[in-house]
Design a protein around this motif. Sequence first.
Motif, mmCIF file in Angstrom:
data_model
loop_
_atom_site.group_PDB
_atom_site.id
_atom_site.type_symbol
_atom_site.label_atom_id
_atom_site.label_comp_id
_atom_site.label_asym_id
_atom_site.label_seq_id
_atom_site.Cartn_x
_atom_site.Cartn_y
_atom_site.Cartn_z
ATOM 1 N N ILE A 164 -7.671 -1.756 3.710
ATOM 2 C CA ILE A 164 -7.440 -1.299 2.256
ATOM 3 C C ILE A 164 -8.333 -2.201 1.566
ATOM 4 C CG2 ILE A 164 -5.761 -0.991 0.393
ATOM 5 C CD1 ILE A 164 -3.397 -0.553 2.679
ATOM 6 N N MET A 165 -8.518 -3.390 1.781
ATOM 7 C CA MET A 165 -9.199 -4.383 0.973
ATOM 8 C C MET A 165 -9.684 -5.062 1.762
ATOM 9 S SD MET A 165 -7.470 -6.628 -2.199
ATOM 10 C CE MET A 165 -6.772 -5.158 -3.262
ATOM 11 N N THR A 166 -10.870 -5.872 1.300
ATOM 12 C CA THR A 166 -11.632 -6.773 2.029
ATOM 13 C C THR A 166 -11.919 -7.998 1.174
ATOM 14 O OG1 THR A 166 -13.752 -5.733 1.786
ATOM 15 C CG2 THR A 166 -12.659 -5.182 3.996
ATOM 16 N N GLU A 167 -11.844 -9.177 1.798
ATOM 17 C CA GLU A 167 -12.237 -10.493 0.977
ATOM 18 C C GLU A 167 -13.870 -10.312 0.594
ATOM 19 O OE1 GLU A 167 -12.571 -15.195 1.760
ATOM 20 O OE2 GLU A 167 -12.109 -13.566 3.479
ATOM 21 N N GLY A 168 -13.758 -10.898 -0.624
ATOM 22 C CA GLY A 168 -15.188 -10.726 -1.137
ATOM 23 C C GLY A 168 -15.686 -9.381 -1.891
ATOM 24 N N ALA A 169 -14.862 -8.242 -1.629
ATOM 25 C CA ALA A 169 -15.404 -7.073 -2.397
ATOM 26 C C ALA A 169 -14.992 -7.279 -3.776
ATOM 27 C CB ALA A 169 -14.359 -6.020 -1.910
ATOM 28 N N GLU A 170 -15.849 -6.573 -4.572
ATOM 29 C CA GLU A 170 -15.862 -6.534 -6.179
ATOM 30 C C GLU A 170 -15.203 -5.598 -6.753
ATOM 31 O OE1 GLU A 170 -20.049 -6.996 -7.259
ATOM 32 O OE2 GLU A 170 -20.311 -9.037 -6.086
ATOM 33 N N ASP A 171 -14.539 -4.583 -6.237
ATOM 34 C CA ASP A 171 -13.638 -3.682 -6.881
ATOM 35 C C ASP A 171 -12.583 -4.425 -7.446
ATOM 36 O OD1 ASP A 171 -12.871 -3.886 -3.915
ATOM 37 O OD2 ASP A 171 -11.112 -2.848 -4.649
ATOM 38 N N PRO A 180 7.435 -1.902 0.469
ATOM 39 C CA PRO A 180 7.598 -0.940 -0.644
ATOM 40 C C PRO A 180 8.140 -1.652 -2.021
ATOM 41 C CG PRO A 180 8.345 -0.100 1.221
ATOM 42 C CD PRO A 180 8.377 -1.384 1.555
ATOM 43 N N GLY A 181 7.532 -1.231 -3.271
ATOM 44 C CA GLY A 181 7.786 -1.826 -4.655
ATOM 45 C C GLY A 181 7.094 -2.993 -5.004
ATOM 46 N N GLU A 182 6.047 -3.400 -4.172
ATOM 47 C CA GLU A 182 5.450 -4.717 -4.394
ATOM 48 C C GLU A 182 4.252 -4.374 -4.917
ATOM 49 O OE1 GLU A 182 6.154 -8.297 -2.193
ATOM 50 O OE2 GLU A 182 7.229 -7.054 -0.717
ATOM 51 N N MET A 183 3.269 -5.118 -5.704
ATOM 52 C CA MET A 183 1.947 -4.757 -6.221
ATOM 53 C C MET A 183 0.896 -5.818 -5.693
ATOM 54 S SD MET A 183 1.004 -4.711 -10.411
ATOM 55 C CE MET A 183 1.505 -6.516 -10.305
ATOM 56 N N PHE A 184 -0.112 -5.438 -5.568
ATOM 57 C CA PHE A 184 -1.038 -6.509 -5.198
ATOM 58 C C PHE A 184 -2.571 -6.012 -5.729
ATOM 59 C CE2 PHE A 184 -1.452 -3.097 -1.978
ATOM 60 C CZ PHE A 184 -2.766 -3.087 -1.755
ATOM 61 N N GLY A 185 -3.502 -6.788 -5.940
ATOM 62 C CA GLY A 185 -4.982 -6.726 -6.454
ATOM 63 C C GLY A 185 -4.938 -7.003 -8.037
ATOM 64 N N GLU A 186 -3.828 -7.555 -8.477
ATOM 65 C CA GLU A 186 -3.800 -7.678 -9.997
ATOM 66 C C GLU A 186 -4.651 -8.963 -10.282
ATOM 67 O OE1 GLU A 186 -0.461 -9.896 -8.300
ATOM 68 O OE2 GLU A 186 -1.255 -8.024 -8.047
ATOM 69 N N ARG A 225 -12.588 -9.992 -4.499
ATOM 70 C CA ARG A 225 -11.092 -10.158 -3.756
ATOM 71 C C ARG A 225 -10.994 -11.282 -2.859
ATOM 72 N NH1 ARG A 225 -8.058 -6.421 -6.218
ATOM 73 N NH2 ARG A 225 -9.074 -4.186 -6.144
ATOM 74 N N SER A 226 -9.876 -11.976 -2.992
ATOM 75 C CA SER A 226 -9.351 -13.041 -2.272
ATOM 76 C C SER A 226 -8.968 -13.142 -0.872
ATOM 77 C CB SER A 226 -8.685 -14.125 -3.371
ATOM 78 O OG SER A 226 -7.462 -13.314 -3.399
ATOM 79 N N THR A 227 -8.907 -12.033 -0.563
ATOM 80 C CA THR A 227 -7.927 -11.720 0.785
ATOM 81 C C THR A 227 -8.357 -10.290 1.482
ATOM 82 O OG1 THR A 227 -5.744 -11.859 1.743
ATOM 83 C CG2 THR A 227 -5.748 -10.862 -0.247
ATOM 84 N N ASN A 228 -7.894 -10.145 2.446
ATOM 85 C CA ASN A 228 -7.901 -8.889 3.247
ATOM 86 C C ASN A 228 -6.537 -8.270 3.708
ATOM 87 O OD1 ASN A 228 -10.698 -9.312 4.326
ATOM 88 N ND2 ASN A 228 -9.875 -10.874 5.328
ATOM 89 N N VAL A 229 -6.618 -6.765 3.109
ATOM 90 C CA VAL A 229 -5.239 -6.351 3.298
ATOM 91 C C VAL A 229 -5.374 -5.209 4.229
ATOM 92 C CG1 VAL A 229 -3.523 -4.975 1.989
ATOM 93 C CG2 VAL A 229 -4.990 -6.753 0.949
ATOM 94 N N MET A 230 -4.481 -5.049 5.102
ATOM 95 C CA MET A 230 -4.714 -3.888 6.085
ATOM 96 C C MET A 230 -3.071 -3.146 6.335
ATOM 97 S SD MET A 230 -5.140 -4.223 10.319
ATOM 98 C CE MET A 230 -3.572 -5.045 10.713
ATOM 99 N N LEU A 284 0.306 4.455 -1.309
ATOM 100 C CA LEU A 284 0.109 3.576 -2.383
ATOM 101 C C LEU A 284 -0.273 4.415 -3.757
ATOM 102 C CD1 LEU A 284 -1.361 2.167 0.393
ATOM 103 C CD2 LEU A 284 -1.263 0.214 -1.060
ATOM 104 N N ALA A 285 0.121 3.818 -4.733
ATOM 105 C CA ALA A 285 -0.489 4.238 -6.205
ATOM 106 C C ALA A 285 -1.516 3.266 -6.376
ATOM 107 C CB ALA A 285 0.686 4.083 -7.189
ATOM 108 N N GLN A 286 -2.684 3.672 -6.955
ATOM 109 C CA GLN A 286 -3.968 2.945 -7.212
ATOM 110 C C GLN A 286 -4.240 3.177 -8.671
ATOM 111 O OE1 GLN A 286 -7.347 3.919 -4.593
ATOM 112 N NE2 GLN A 286 -8.707 2.573 -5.707
ATOM 113 N N MET A 287 -4.397 1.964 -9.241
ATOM 114 C CA MET A 287 -4.820 2.015 -10.732
ATOM 115 C C MET A 287 -6.028 1.184 -11.193
ATOM 116 S SD MET A 287 -2.307 0.377 -13.931
ATOM 117 C CE MET A 287 -0.876 1.370 -13.540
ATOM 118 N N SER A 288 -6.687 1.668 -12.002
ATOM 119 C CA SER A 288 -8.017 0.811 -12.575
ATOM 120 C C SER A 288 -7.565 -0.249 -13.328
ATOM 121 C CB SER A 288 -8.933 1.727 -13.627
ATOM 122 O OG SER A 288 -8.329 2.086 -14.665
ATOM 123 N N ALA A 289 -8.492 -1.260 -13.387
ATOM 124 C CA ALA A 289 -8.173 -2.591 -13.989
ATOM 125 C C ALA A 289 -7.881 -2.148 -15.598
ATOM 126 C CB ALA A 289 -9.272 -3.585 -13.947
#
Length: 215
Positions: free
Chosen positions: A24-31, A61-67, A76-81, A88-93
């Motif tokens: 879902i997310m990779t360390e170092g990505a700029e999104d 479930p019920g937890e948030m990440f990427g903030e 990004r500071s971590t990888n997520v799998m 998931l629900a995805q929201m822009s910054a």
Amino acid sequence: MPPRVQDAFLVRGREVAFSRKQVIMTEGAEDTDVFLLIAGRLQFSLISPQGREVILREMGPGEMFGELSAIDGQPRSTNVMALEDSRLAQMSAADFAAMLSEVPDAGLWVARQLAQRIRNLTDRAFELATLPVASRVQAELLRLARETTTPGADAVEIRPMPTHADLAARVGTSREAVSRELGLLAQEGLLAQSGRTLRIGSIAALRAVYERMLR
């Protein structure tokens, strides 16, 4: 997550799905999007320059990440799998920042989540720097028990239990060392494993062993 904050997130976000083992997310990505886990389970990890994986935590479930990236604009500071099929629900910054300013209690809730993560990371850093392997394995089992058991219960079944390799990645040791420590705890009657189910007969007894080794 408070219902009012979760409802606001779901209204502003779009639903996305990830299959088991999908990144879902990779360390170092700029999104900088922010995610709310609706269903499933996720794993957060880092990979050393030598290729060794360090598992930081899991999320339900019920937890948030990427903030963090949404707040400071840094990579990004971590990888997520996804550990299993997940929604998931995805929201822009930008929408996340608007939610924090518009929804009562949202900012305070996010601040409390960040504070709790800092405390958890501090505990893990202390364990890795100061405790022997046996104590680190026991501490991780106690964490898993807290996440699984209902308040007041002393016995707990953890399923699916993380593999010995996953436990090793969480506590900074080898799979063989984890297997050895689990075997010793089983010999003492503190736990029993059957397939991917781990039963801890008494959380209080396991905690007593852990605390005794700290003295």
